[in-house]
Design a protein around this motif. Structure first.
Motif, PDB file in Angstrom:
ATOM      1  N   GLY A   1      43.152  23.588  60.797  1.00  0.00           N
ATOM      2  CA  GLY A   1      42.391  23.652  62.041  1.00  0.00           C
ATOM      3  C   GLY A   1      41.777  25.005  62.325  1.00  0.00           C
ATOM      4  O   GLY A   1      41.138  25.195  63.356  1.00  0.00           O
ATOM      5  N   ASP A   2      41.934  25.969  61.441  1.00  0.00           N
ATOM      6  CA  ASP A   2      41.385  27.311  61.612  1.00  0.00           C
ATOM      7  C   ASP A   2      39.991  27.363  60.981  1.00  0.00           C
ATOM      8  O   ASP A   2      39.818  27.826  59.854  1.00  0.00           O
ATOM      9  CB  ASP A   2      42.316  28.343  60.975  1.00  0.00           C
ATOM     10  N   LYS A   3      38.994  26.886  61.737  1.00  0.00           N
ATOM     11  CA  LYS A   3      37.635  26.811  61.190  1.00  0.00           C
ATOM     12  C   LYS A   3      37.029  28.189  60.959  1.00  0.00           C
ATOM     13  O   LYS A   3      36.345  28.403  59.955  1.00  0.00           O
ATOM     14  CB  LYS A   3      36.752  25.985  62.118  1.00  0.00           C
TER      15      LYS A   3
ATOM     16  N   GLN B   1      28.228  22.641  61.931  1.00  0.00           N
ATOM     17  CA  GLN B   1      27.667  21.449  62.574  1.00  0.00           C
ATOM     18  C   GLN B   1      28.721  20.739  63.415  1.00  0.00           C
ATOM     19  O   GLN B   1      28.422  20.242  64.491  1.00  0.00           O
ATOM     20  CB  GLN B   1      27.102  20.480  61.530  1.00  0.00           C
ATOM     21  N   GLN B   2      29.938  20.687  62.928  1.00  0.00           N
ATOM     22  CA  GLN B   2      31.026  20.068  63.687  1.00  0.00           C
ATOM     23  C   GLN B   2      31.238  20.813  65.003  1.00  0.00           C
ATOM     24  O   GLN B   2      31.427  20.194  66.047  1.00  0.00           O
ATOM     25  CB  GLN B   2      32.327  20.090  62.899  1.00  0.00           C
ATOM     26  N   ASP B   3      31.208  22.133  64.940  1.00  0.00           N
ATOM     27  CA  ASP B   3      31.427  22.930  66.140  1.00  0.00           C
ATOM     28  C   ASP B   3      30.301  22.724  67.152  1.00  0.00           C
ATOM     29  O   ASP B   3      30.551  22.639  68.347  1.00  0.00           O
ATOM     30  CB  ASP B   3      31.536  24.417  65.785  1.00  0.00           C
ATOM     31  N   LYS B   4      29.066  22.652  66.667  1.00  0.00           N
ATOM     32  CA  LYS B   4      27.924  22.483  67.569  1.00  0.00           C
ATOM     33  C   LYS B   4      27.904  21.114  68.210  1.00  0.00           C
ATOM     34  O   LYS B   4      27.604  20.967  69.384  1.00  0.00           O
ATOM     35  CB  LYS B   4      26.610  22.714  66.814  1.00  0.00           C
ATOM     36  N   SER B   5      28.189  20.093  67.436  1.00  0.00           N
ATOM     37  CA  SER B   5      28.112  18.736  67.956  1.00  0.00           C
ATOM     38  C   SER B   5      29.347  18.354  68.758  1.00  0.00           C
ATOM     39  O   SER B   5      29.323  17.386  69.498  1.00  0.00           O
ATOM     40  CB  SER B   5      27.908  17.736  66.812  1.00  0.00           C
TER      41      SER B   5
END
Length: 132
Positions: A81-83, A113-117
């Motif tokens: 989970g540490d992006k 993209q995961q973080d933005k969406s």
């Protein structure tokens, strides 16, 4: 020259030449053990420790970290989970091994993209499939 002297010189020559043998190009440390534990023994607990130990020892011995180690550690961080940590290690891999640029860019792009969406995390199998 006596036979004993000839044998003595031969033995001494072997030891001298053995000391001149080149060390490996990379410091692999416990990296191979970590891969074995993860893929054969399914022991994920030890993997992060093996990877960190291999990186630390390589840096302490002033030897290059082997190809894929930073990326592998980044993937472990992603699964945890540490992006931000994963992106950092993907960038290190890309900087050290330019041939990995396309893959590392793709992985970084996916995480960003995961973080933005705000979407749910991708299954780790999907990223792992792209890593191969």
């Amino acid at each position: 020259m006596s036979l004993l002297r000839v044998v003595g010189w031969c033995v001494m020559s072997v030891f001298v030449l053995a000391g001149c043998a080149p060390q490996g190009l990379y410091y692999w440390g416990a990296y191979e053990d970590g891969l074995y534990d993860r893929y054969v023994e399914n022991s994920g607990e030890q993997v992060e420790a093996y990877l960190r130990q291999s990186m630390t020892e390589a840096e302490a011995n002033r030897m290059p970290v082997p190809p894929g180690l930073y990326a592998d550690y980044g993937f472990v961080l992603y699964q945890r989970g540490d992006k931000a940590g994963a992106i950092d290690y993907f960038r290190r891999e890309r900087g050290l091994y330019p041939e990995s640029t396309a893959l590392m860019n793709k992985l970084i792009e996916r995480i960003e993209q995961q973080d933005k969406s705000g979407a749910a995390d991708l299954p780790t199998e999907e990223l792992a499939g792209e890593e191969r």
